[in-house]
Design an enzyme around this catalytic site. Structure first.
Site, PDB file in Angstrom:
ATOM      1  N   GLY A   1      31.904  68.001 -94.190  1.00  0.00           N
ATOM      2  CA  GLY A   1      30.842  66.864 -92.763  1.00  0.00           C
ATOM      3  C   GLY A   1      30.387  65.437 -92.899  1.00  0.00           C
ATOM      4  CB  ALA A   2      31.549  63.137 -95.518  1.00  0.00           C
TER       5      ALA A   2
ATOM      6  CG  ASN B   1      14.002  73.511 -91.497  1.00  0.00           C
ATOM      7  OD1 ASN B   1      13.338  72.542 -93.125  1.00  0.00           O
ATOM      8  ND2 ASN B   1      13.578  73.711 -89.907  1.00  0.00           N
TER       9      ASN B   1
ATOM     10  CG  HIS C   1      16.934  71.880 -83.493  1.00  0.00           C
ATOM     11  ND1 HIS C   1      16.454  73.757 -82.768  1.00  0.00           N
ATOM     12  CD2 HIS C   1      16.810  72.143 -84.277  1.00  0.00           C
ATOM     13  CE1 HIS C   1      15.954  73.548 -84.449  1.00  0.00           C
ATOM     14  NE2 HIS C   1      15.869  72.986 -85.503  1.00  0.00           N
TER      15      HIS C   1
ATOM     16  CE  LYS D   1      20.073  74.429 -83.852  1.00  0.00           C
ATOM     17  NZ  LYS D   1      20.850  74.373 -85.541  1.00  0.00           N
TER      18      LYS D   1
ATOM     19  N   GLY E   1      18.842  78.560 -86.673  1.00  0.00           N
ATOM     20  CA  GLY E   1      18.757  79.192 -87.918  1.00  0.00           C
ATOM     21  C   GLY E   1      17.047  79.385 -88.659  1.00  0.00           C
ATOM     22  CB  THR E   2      14.168  76.760 -89.049  1.00  0.00           C
ATOM     23  OG1 THR E   2      15.014  76.020 -89.424  1.00  0.00           O
ATOM     24  CG2 THR E   2      12.955  76.975 -89.026  1.00  0.00           C
TER      25      THR E   2
END
Length: 255
Positions: free
Chosen positions: A9-10, A118, A148, A152, A158-159
């Site tokens: 995912g650069a 995170n 966010h 997103k 997830g956090t």
């Protein structure tokens, strides 16, 4: 000892930050970086290569560890490819379904796998204290609000889910109420959960505990994605010396 890092995912928001963070450390070397549509771009002097070549790159370039911030399906595929190649895997990707998460767990049987929603050290500190706060304030109402950027995909974050797990493990809660609409009085045992998506907000999580004519707020606010990238690279350097198994960012912080 130099940690040889591959990045997936650069050209994404986090991929760029990870490459820059790793390239800026004397104990790390980015040996490859891939993206689904690489173009002709370089980031921090690192050429971006096609994600379709990942399976060969993870063997030929001999990375110590791969850092992944992509999507659930691709992260699961990358993890299994790393397991086949004997390469450790660190991912901050969230939103996995059961099958995708099981793929990560399967990879951890062969190599070290670290998953964290995170990588901010402050968030880990928040996770550590929220359970104690819930224990000390039994019967208090609990609401969680997370914000966010507007791109997103998963909600709650997830956090937020990690914080909710800690709250539920330390209090008498039976359900999560996501947002409120119409006639919706608070029920006993519920946690209110609210996900906001707006602008380019990096990330903010707030837990509100209210009762007994008082209110406690625990808040973490990330002002720059670099904090997540630095944590992910710290995790990569740490996991390079670990045996196969499942790890979390708390393991990194503990040492």
């Amino acid at each position: 000892m130099t940690t040889r890092i591959g990045v997936t995912g650069a050209t994404g928001r986090m991929g760029r930050e990870v490459i820059a963070a790793a390239a800026g450390r004397e104990d790390c070397e980015v040996v490859f970086a891939v993206n689904r549509e690489p173009g002709d771009e370089t980031i921090a002097g690192v050429e971006i290569e096609p994600a379709a070549e990942f399976d060969s790159l993870v063997v030929d370039r001999e990375p110590t560890v791969v850092i992944d911030f992509t999507g659930p399906e691709s992260a699961a595929d990358y993890a299994l490819a790393c397991a086949d190649a004997g390469v450790a895997f660190v991912t901050g990707t969230t939103g996995f379904d059961d099958d995708e998460f099981e793929a990560l767990e399967a990879a951890s049987e062969d190599v070290a796998v670290l998953h964290a929603p995170n990588f901010a050290r402050g968030v880990q500190a928040l996770v550590n204290v929220v359970g104690e706060a819930v224990q000390n304030l039994p019967g208090y109402d609990v609401e969680l609000v997370e914000t966010h950027h507007n791109a997103k995909r998963d909600a709650p974050s997830g956090t937020a889910n990690r914080l909710l797990e800690e709250i539920e493990a330390n209090g008498d809660f039976t359900e999560r109420t996501h947002g409120r609409e119409g006639e919706a009085p608070r029920e006993d045992g519920e946690i209110g959960v609210h996900a906001l998506r707006a602008g380019d907000v990096t990330g903010e999580h707030e837990i509100i505990l209210a009762g007994n004519h008082e209110e406690v707020r625990l808040t973490h606010r990330a002002e720059d994605r670099g904090v997540f990238a630095a944590g992910a690279v710290d995790a990569a350097v740490w996991i390079a010396g670990q045996k196969a198994g499942w790890y979390e960012f708390s393991d990194v912080i503990a040492e």
